[in-house]
Design a protein around this motif. Structure first.
Motif, PDB file in Angstrom:
ATOM      1  N   LEU A  28      45.576  -3.050 -10.800  1.00  0.00           N
ATOM      2  CA  LEU A  28      45.676  -1.664 -11.256  1.00  0.00           C
ATOM      3  C   LEU A  28      46.657  -0.870 -10.410  1.00  0.00           C
ATOM      4  CD1 LEU A  28      44.520   0.701 -13.014  1.00  0.00           C
ATOM      5  CD2 LEU A  28      42.829   0.991 -11.218  1.00  0.00           C
ATOM      6  N   CYS A  29      46.555  -1.008  -9.101  1.00  0.00           N
ATOM      7  CA  CYS A  29      47.443  -0.260  -8.205  1.00  0.00           C
ATOM      8  C   CYS A  29      48.895  -0.700  -8.345  1.00  0.00           C
ATOM      9  CB  CYS A  29      46.987  -0.405  -6.760  1.00  0.00           C
ATOM     10  SG  CYS A  29      45.441   0.435  -6.415  1.00  0.00           S
ATOM     11  N   VAL A  30      49.117  -1.996  -8.449  1.00  0.00           N
ATOM     12  CA  VAL A  30      50.492  -2.489  -8.582  1.00  0.00           C
ATOM     13  C   VAL A  30      51.102  -1.990  -9.887  1.00  0.00           C
ATOM     14  CG1 VAL A  30      51.883  -4.567  -8.913  1.00  0.00           C
ATOM     15  CG2 VAL A  30      50.203  -4.483  -7.086  1.00  0.00           C
ATOM     16  N   MET A  31      50.352  -2.064 -10.980  1.00  0.00           N
ATOM     17  CA  MET A  31      50.906  -1.628 -12.271  1.00  0.00           C
ATOM     18  C   MET A  31      51.063  -0.109 -12.311  1.00  0.00           C
ATOM     19  SD  MET A  31      52.138  -2.595 -15.133  1.00  0.00           S
ATOM     20  CE  MET A  31      51.610  -4.210 -15.605  1.00  0.00           C
ATOM     21  N   ALA A  32      50.117   0.610 -11.742  1.00  0.00           N
ATOM     22  CA  ALA A  32      50.185   2.075 -11.795  1.00  0.00           C
ATOM     23  C   ALA A  32      51.301   2.643 -10.919  1.00  0.00           C
ATOM     24  CB  ALA A  32      48.842   2.669 -11.385  1.00  0.00           C
ATOM     25  N   THR A  33      51.766   1.887  -9.936  1.00  0.00           N
ATOM     26  CA  THR A  33      52.843   2.392  -9.084  1.00  0.00           C
ATOM     27  C   THR A  33      54.228   2.213  -9.699  1.00  0.00           C
ATOM     28  OG1 THR A  33      52.918   0.307  -7.870  1.00  0.00           O
ATOM     29  CG2 THR A  33      51.565   2.074  -6.936  1.00  0.00           C
ATOM     30  N   THR A  34      54.320   1.476 -10.796  1.00  0.00           N
ATOM     31  CA  THR A  34      55.617   1.376 -11.466  1.00  0.00           C
ATOM     32  C   THR A  34      55.810   2.604 -12.331  1.00  0.00           C
ATOM     33  OG1 THR A  34      54.721   0.183 -13.363  1.00  0.00           O
ATOM     34  CG2 THR A  34      55.519  -1.133 -11.518  1.00  0.00           C
ATOM     35  N   TYR A  45      47.325  -0.912 -21.724  1.00  0.00           N
ATOM     36  CA  TYR A  45      46.069  -1.614 -21.987  1.00  0.00           C
ATOM     37  C   TYR A  45      45.608  -2.365 -20.741  1.00  0.00           C
ATOM     38  CZ  TYR A  45      42.883  -4.909 -24.304  1.00  0.00           C
ATOM     39  OH  TYR A  45      41.802  -5.664 -24.660  1.00  0.00           O
ATOM     40  N   LEU A  46      46.544  -2.953 -20.015  1.00  0.00           N
ATOM     41  CA  LEU A  46      46.197  -3.661 -18.783  1.00  0.00           C
ATOM     42  C   LEU A  46      45.637  -2.694 -17.749  1.00  0.00           C
ATOM     43  CD1 LEU A  46      46.311  -6.429 -17.266  1.00  0.00           C
ATOM     44  CD2 LEU A  46      48.435  -5.593 -16.281  1.00  0.00           C
ATOM     45  N   VAL A  47      46.240  -1.531 -17.628  1.00  0.00           N
ATOM     46  CA  VAL A  47      45.740  -0.530 -16.684  1.00  0.00           C
ATOM     47  C   VAL A  47      44.329  -0.085 -17.076  1.00  0.00           C
ATOM     48  CG1 VAL A  47      46.086   1.832 -15.873  1.00  0.00           C
ATOM     49  CG2 VAL A  47      48.004   0.254 -15.917  1.00  0.00           C
ATOM     50  N   ALA A  48      44.108   0.142 -18.360  1.00  0.00           N
ATOM     51  CA  ALA A  48      42.776   0.545 -18.819  1.00  0.00           C
ATOM     52  C   ALA A  48      41.754  -0.566 -18.589  1.00  0.00           C
ATOM     53  CB  ALA A  48      42.834   0.920 -20.296  1.00  0.00           C
ATOM     54  N   ALA A  49      42.127  -1.802 -18.887  1.00  0.00           N
ATOM     55  CA  ALA A  49      41.193  -2.922 -18.729  1.00  0.00           C
ATOM     56  C   ALA A  49      40.874  -3.182 -17.258  1.00  0.00           C
ATOM     57  CB  ALA A  49      41.767  -4.176 -19.385  1.00  0.00           C
ATOM     58  N   THR A  50      41.883  -3.121 -16.394  1.00  0.00           N
ATOM     59  CA  THR A  50      41.613  -3.344 -14.965  1.00  0.00           C
ATOM     60  C   THR A  50      40.804  -2.194 -14.376  1.00  0.00           C
ATOM     61  OG1 THR A  50      43.787  -2.449 -14.405  1.00  0.00           O
ATOM     62  CG2 THR A  50      43.580  -4.849 -14.513  1.00  0.00           C
ATOM     63  N   GLY A  51      41.032  -0.986 -14.861  1.00  0.00           N
ATOM     64  CA  GLY A  51      40.209   0.135 -14.415  1.00  0.00           C
ATOM     65  C   GLY A  51      38.759  -0.045 -14.817  1.00  0.00           C
ATOM     66  N   LEU A  52      38.537  -0.471 -16.049  1.00  0.00           N
ATOM     67  CA  LEU A  52      37.177  -0.726 -16.525  1.00  0.00           C
ATOM     68  C   LEU A  52      36.537  -1.883 -15.770  1.00  0.00           C
ATOM     69  CD1 LEU A  52      35.161   0.273 -18.640  1.00  0.00           C
ATOM     70  CD2 LEU A  52      36.118  -1.397 -20.209  1.00  0.00           C
ATOM     71  N   GLN A  53      37.307  -2.944 -15.534  1.00  0.00           N
ATOM     72  CA  GLN A  53      36.806  -4.096 -14.776  1.00  0.00           C
ATOM     73  C   GLN A  53      36.413  -3.694 -13.368  1.00  0.00           C
ATOM     74  OE1 GLN A  53      36.521  -7.652 -15.497  1.00  0.00           O
ATOM     75  NE2 GLN A  53      35.454  -7.569 -13.553  1.00  0.00           N
ATOM     76  N   ALA A  97      44.126  -8.297 -22.279  1.00  0.00           N
ATOM     77  CA  ALA A  97      45.130  -7.457 -21.609  1.00  0.00           C
ATOM     78  C   ALA A  97      46.082  -8.302 -20.774  1.00  0.00           C
ATOM     79  CB  ALA A  97      44.434  -6.413 -20.733  1.00  0.00           C
ATOM     80  N   ALA A  98      45.543  -9.284 -20.068  1.00  0.00           N
ATOM     81  CA  ALA A  98      46.397 -10.150 -19.244  1.00  0.00           C
ATOM     82  C   ALA A  98      47.347 -10.970 -20.118  1.00  0.00           C
ATOM     83  CB  ALA A  98      45.532 -11.062 -18.371  1.00  0.00           C
ATOM     84  N   CYS A  99      46.857 -11.480 -21.230  1.00  0.00           N
ATOM     85  CA  CYS A  99      47.721 -12.259 -22.129  1.00  0.00           C
ATOM     86  C   CYS A  99      48.803 -11.384 -22.753  1.00  0.00           C
ATOM     87  CB  CYS A  99      46.888 -12.916 -23.223  1.00  0.00           C
ATOM     88  SG  CYS A  99      45.907 -14.302 -22.646  1.00  0.00           S
ATOM     89  N   ALA A 100      48.443 -10.186 -23.175  1.00  0.00           N
ATOM     90  CA  ALA A 100      49.430  -9.283 -23.762  1.00  0.00           C
ATOM     91  C   ALA A 100      50.490  -8.901 -22.736  1.00  0.00           C
ATOM     92  CB  ALA A 100      48.740  -8.037 -24.306  1.00  0.00           C
ATOM     93  N   SER A 101      50.060  -8.611 -21.531  1.00  0.00           N
ATOM     94  CA  SER A 101      51.008  -8.248 -20.478  1.00  0.00           C
ATOM     95  C   SER A 101      51.877  -9.429 -20.082  1.00  0.00           C
ATOM     96  CB  SER A 101      50.260  -7.720 -19.251  1.00  0.00           C
ATOM     97  OG  SER A 101      49.597  -6.528 -19.576  1.00  0.00           O
ATOM     98  N   ALA A 130      45.382  -9.668 -12.873  1.00  0.00           N
ATOM     99  CA  ALA A 130      44.461  -9.528 -14.004  1.00  0.00           C
ATOM    100  C   ALA A 130      43.898 -10.884 -14.413  1.00  0.00           C
ATOM    101  CB  ALA A 130      45.179  -8.869 -15.180  1.00  0.00           C
ATOM    102  N   PHE A 131      44.747 -11.911 -14.427  1.00  0.00           N
ATOM    103  CA  PHE A 131      44.254 -13.253 -14.748  1.00  0.00           C
ATOM    104  C   PHE A 131      43.272 -13.754 -13.690  1.00  0.00           C
ATOM    105  CE2 PHE A 131      47.843 -13.943 -17.767  1.00  0.00           C
ATOM    106  CZ  PHE A 131      47.086 -14.387 -18.831  1.00  0.00           C
TER     107      PHE A 131
END
Length: 151
Positions: A28-34, A45-53, A97-101, A130-131
């Motif tokens: 989440l942190c790595v993706m949100a810093t881009t 979607y990856l950010v939302a899924a990792t936040g929920l996870q 989310a990981a597969c889509a990303s 995420a994986f």
């Protein structure tokens, strides 16, 4: 039923929850810093899924700590059902989310060759985290499901 390491309320289950939380937060942190992740839907979607996870894993880690401190078993049918359904939903969301990303990352890196304008290393790192988070969530789901099915 005997408590098997990895099930709720065991040290193994607590360790799995902490690993899930750590990998989800790092992703989440790595993706949100881009700066350009909001322009791609699968990265959002990856950010939302990792936040929920991360929220799910942290809350269940706190429950595991409580169960370990008071030496209480969490093998109640309703508790195991809740954990199983929650783990199943979160695991499915994380994997999707990981597969889509990963698909978008491969598209940007290999097919479009536009890594110079994008943050390919961060996208790949967040996708890998995420994986790994999904991979650590899978044993929790399978053990809870097995416990539920064997009653």
């Amino acid at each position: 039923m005997k408590d098997i390491q990895g099930m709720p309320g065991t040290p193994g289950g607590f360790a799995l929850r902490i690993c899930q939380f750590v990998f989800a937060v790092v992703g989440l942190c790595v993706m949100a810093t881009t700066s350009d992740f909001p322009s791609v839907t699968s990265f959002c979607y990856l950010v939302a899924a990792t936040g929920l996870q991360s929220l799910w894993s942290l809350s269940l880690a706190i429950i595991d700590i409580y169960a370990l401190l008071v030496r209480r078993s969490l093998q109640n049918y309703r508790v195991v059902s809740l954990f199983t359904v929650g783990d199943g939903i979160i695991s499915t969301l994380m994997f999707a989310a990981a597969c889509a990303s990963a698909g978008i990352t491969v598209l940007i890196h290999n097919d479009l060759d536009s890594c110079a304008q994008n943050h390919c290393a961060q996208f790949e790192t967040a996708t890998a985290m995420a994986f790994i988070s999904w991979f650590t969530a899978l044993p929790s789901f399978l053990l809870n499901f097995w416990s539920l099915a064997s009653r």
